[in-house]
Write a protein that holds these residues in place. Sequence first.
Motif, PDB file in Angstrom:
ATOM      1  N   TYR A   1       0.766  -1.125   0.035  1.00  0.00           N
ATOM      2  CA  TYR A   1       0.084  -0.101  -0.110  1.00  0.00           C
ATOM      3  C   TYR A   1       0.777   1.300  -0.030  1.00  0.00           C
ATOM      4  O   TYR A   1       1.638   1.343   0.741  1.00  0.00           O
TER       5      TYR A   1
ATOM      6  N   VAL B   1      -5.338   4.873  -3.856  1.00  0.00           N
ATOM      7  CA  VAL B   1      -5.611   4.333  -2.336  1.00  0.00           C
ATOM      8  C   VAL B   1      -6.402   5.458  -1.798  1.00  0.00           C
ATOM      9  O   VAL B   1      -7.425   4.958  -0.970  1.00  0.00           O
TER      10      VAL B   1
ATOM     11  N   ILE C   1     -11.286   0.867   1.799  1.00  0.00           N
ATOM     12  CA  ILE C   1     -10.177   0.540   2.441  1.00  0.00           C
ATOM     13  C   ILE C   1     -10.189   1.367   3.837  1.00  0.00           C
ATOM     14  O   ILE C   1     -10.279   2.450   4.049  1.00  0.00           O
TER      15      ILE C   1
ATOM     16  N   ILE D   1      -5.950  -2.630   7.499  1.00  0.00           N
ATOM     17  CA  ILE D   1      -4.608  -2.900   6.752  1.00  0.00           C
ATOM     18  C   ILE D   1      -3.457  -3.054   7.368  1.00  0.00           C
ATOM     19  O   ILE D   1      -2.818  -4.094   7.317  1.00  0.00           O
TER      20      ILE D   1
ATOM     21  N   PHE E   1       2.219   3.062   5.332  1.00  0.00           N
ATOM     22  CA  PHE E   1       1.953   3.095   4.143  1.00  0.00           C
ATOM     23  C   PHE E   1       3.426   3.452   3.438  1.00  0.00           C
ATOM     24  O   PHE E   1       4.249   3.985   4.234  1.00  0.00           O
TER      25      PHE E   1
ATOM     26  N   ASP F   1       6.939  -4.094  -0.214  1.00  0.00           N
ATOM     27  CA  ASP F   1       5.704  -4.075   0.352  1.00  0.00           C
ATOM     28  C   ASP F   1       5.317  -4.176   2.008  1.00  0.00           C
ATOM     29  O   ASP F   1       4.309  -4.266   2.485  1.00  0.00           O
TER      30      ASP F   1
END
Length: 259
Positions: free
Chosen positions: A187, A193, A202, A207, A216, A245
């Motif tokens: 993300y 996003v 989202i 997350i 992020f 990631d």
Amino acid sequence: MRGIAGKVTLITGGIRGIGKGIARRFVEEGAQVIVTGSKDVENARKTVEELSKLGKIESYMADLSDAGAIDKMIDDVVKKYGRIDILINNAGIQIREWATEFKVEDFDKVLGVNLRAYYLAARAAARYMKKQGGGSIVCISSGNSERYTTRRSAYNISKAAVNGLVGTLGVEWGRFNIRINGVAPGYVMTDMVQKGIDEGIIDVDNIMLVIPMKRFLQPEEIASSVCFLASDEASGITGQVLFTDGGWSRAGLPEQRDI
Ligand SMILES: NC(=O)c1ccc[n+]([C@@H]2O[C@H](COP(=O)([O-])OP(=O)(O)OC[C@H]3O[C@@H](n4cnc5c(N)ncnc54)[C@H](O)[C@@H]3O)[C@@H](O)[C@H]2O)c1
């Protein structure tokens, strides 16, 4: 990074978001950068104005859902600069809907930009790279190529296929000294996003439970992976996808706290 300065580098969707972060890095490294957008002329103008203070950059507008426009884009770059050394397939779209309700035209739209355009741009560039004696292509995949989240069926499928594309073409083009690799971001806070957050699809807290680094990523962090794979520092690497990631693809259970 070795082998980036002076290279003619085309970055699709480089006028904003992750693509802009990649463009900044390549401009700073001394490449001749061409960023593309589709309709957003104002963003293209602003990006070029901002980044041209750091080096060589121009914009090119093309709708990548149009196969003819993709061939023309690559031809025009070679007409102007005499070659194409690096292609970054980055432009992508997301449409969120349950698979049972997903419109056929939306499925085609997502696959058209996220997969077909990558394939068409890669092979159009590879025709020139083959004659030049080599080149490097990097495709932006996604954590969603392996970690499947709901209401993103076309997107997840397109990104899983991008990983397949990178492997397939890596095997086919190694003999021409053309390397093709992928970077799969987790993300990253961009318009794509933000739109998901605004639409309530989202959930940031949720997350972060599956992202070991609990934040992020920044476009610059994706740009580092892209620049490495495109450069001569990665001269022995082709057909690979580098997950960038924050550890998401390695996480097992969602974790709320240290135990
Ligand atoms: N933001 C994230 O968290 C994230 C995570 C994983 C992967 N990605 C991938 O990174 C890439 C960039 O995403 P982003 O977050 O910067 O998105 P963004 O929406 O900010 O930018 C997308 C870019 O694609 C271009 N584009 C879209 N449709 C086009 C078309 N038909 N023709 C030409 N250009 C078109 C837009 O002009 C824009 O420049 C995409 O491939 C996306 O799937 C993003």
